[in-house]
Design an enzyme around this catalytic site. Structure first.
Site, short mmCIF file in Angstrom:
data_model
loop_
_atom_site.label_atom_id
_atom_site.label_comp_id
_atom_site.label_asym_id
_atom_site.label_seq_id
_atom_site.Cartn_x
_atom_site.Cartn_y
_atom_site.Cartn_z
N ARG A 264 0.82 -1.22 0.00
CA ARG A 264 0.00 0.00 0.00
C ARG A 264 0.85 1.27 0.00
O ARG A 264 0.52 2.25 -0.66
CB ARG A 264 -0.92 0.02 1.23
N HIS B 103 -1.06 -8.57 -8.35
CA HIS B 103 -1.97 -8.56 -7.20
C HIS B 103 -3.37 -8.15 -7.65
O HIS B 103 -3.54 -7.40 -8.62
CB HIS B 103 -1.44 -7.58 -6.15
#
Length: 385
Positions: A215, A246
């Site tokens: 993130r 991802h």
């Protein structure tokens, strides 16, 4: 002493599953000591069950909490609430949790609220920056606070804990269970479940396996990573990149924008854990911002370029198995190019000692639990990295 002890193992993500399944297997090897219950939160769903299937483990309880675009606040409240009732009903003698996920945080807190002892597998990791990795750095610190048995994978983890005031009487250096799992999983005769990989790994040139998902790297850092890798592939005609992308919409948008359309950059959907381990062992070089890959690549003597500004696993950098490159395009490009052209540099990293484990971590953890409950008189020898 002949009364079995009830051990509840709580996890929720694929990385936790791959690292805890060898521990669960070892616990189940000793039914004379332990009654083992596996509780999963479903923080990940499909990927979690792929890992469970690989190790032949069926959870006893699945909270199935995963939601699309779930927030940390949602998951934390739902997991603590769901685990609260399970712990109340079962009253285990020990709860085992792993690492630094939201599931680990919630499992530790829920156990603490019921005054159930906690064993923390992979205790003591620190980056010393609460926002990197985020939220994992804070999660792992909280979990250590509520834990009674601290299973540090390396002596650095133990030293971190002792500097923070934890008693050495409750810290055990076990090695990393990820090493156990990787050794079990790798096979020279392996056939990939992602069928494209069966032909891609036979590419005559050199394979770079890449992952990127953190993130804190969203936005410009991730774009710079992708720019660097595209430059490398453009300049090295014998190099191909395999990147299981991802599922995060943010990651996928950036990856396909920057990397699609190149005949030697192969963007795949996420692959199963056994595929990833066997892909690592067949690669020339790894580029990643992952935490867990830092522990797995030394098993196979593959250099890792770590695309992060910090690491909570400095052992790998010290051992010269991992190069901490940051997230700037120039630094990632420079070290990757050097590893592809400088044989001495490459060999130095490829031949680095494995600082994380010897494949015996799960056995050590279970023997420590057996000693804790009085089933055996001697503790196992600690891992010496």
């Amino acid at each position: 002493m002949n009364n079995k002890k009830k051990v509840m193992v709580i996890f929720g993500t694929r990385p936790e599953a791959t690292k805890m399944c060898p521990v669960v297997q070892e616990l189940k090897n000793h039914p004379e000591w332990f009654e083992t219950k596996v509780v999963v939160t479903g923080q990940h769903r499909e990927q979690l069950y792929q890992a469970l299937s690989h190790f032949g483990i069926q959870p006893d309880v699945d909270l199935s909490l995963m939601r699309e675009n779930q927030t940390l606040s949602y998951f934390t409240s739902a997991a603590i609430s769901g685990l609260d009732q399970i712990i109340l009903d079962d009253r285990p003698d020990m709860i085992l949790i792993h690492g630094d996920t939201q599931t680990a945080l919630c499992g530790g807190l829920a156990a603490f609220y019921h005054k159930i002892p906690v064993g923390h597998v992979e205790a003591g990791l620190r980056s010393h920056n609460k926002y990197s990795p985020w939220p994992e750095e804070v999660n792992r610190r909280i979990v250590d606070v509520v834990s009674d048995l601290l299973f540090a994978p390396t002596t650095i983890g133990k030293e971190n804990l002792m500097k923070e005031g934890y008693s050495s009487d409750h810290i055990y250096v076990t090695g990393q269970t990820a090493v156990d799992a990787a050794i079990i999983t790798n096979s020279a005769e392996y056939k990939f479940n992602e069928t494209r990989l069966n032909s891609l790994v036979r590419h005559e040139g050199r394979i770079i396996t890449m992952t990127a998902h953190r993130r804190e790297n969203y936005g410009m850092p991730m774009e710079q990573m992708f720019n660097a890798i595209r430059r490398v592939v453009d300049e090295k005609p014998d190099v191909s990149v395999i990147y299981p992308v991802h599922l995060s919409p943010t990651v996928r948008e950036a990856a396909y924008k920057k990397l699609s359309g190149h005949d030697r950059i192969h963007l795949l959907d996420p692959i199963e854990y056994p595929d990833m381990i066997n892909l690592l062992s067949r690669s020339y070089l790894i580029l990643s911002d992952s935490g867990g890959l830092q522990e797995e690549t030394p098993v196979f003597n593959k250099p890792l370029v770590l695309m992060r500004d910090t690491t909570e696993r400095p052992e790998a950098v010290t051992a010269n198995a991992v190069y901490l490159a940051g997230t700037e395009e120039s630094s990632i490009y420079d070290i990757t190019t050097r590893l592809l052209t400088d044989t001495q540099l490459y060999d130095g990293m490829a031949n680095a000692r494995n600082p994380f484990g010897d494949g015996q971590a799960s056995r050590r953890i279970v023997k420590i639990l057996a000693h804790h409950f009085g089933f055996i008189s001697n503790l196992p020898s600690e891992f010496e990295g």
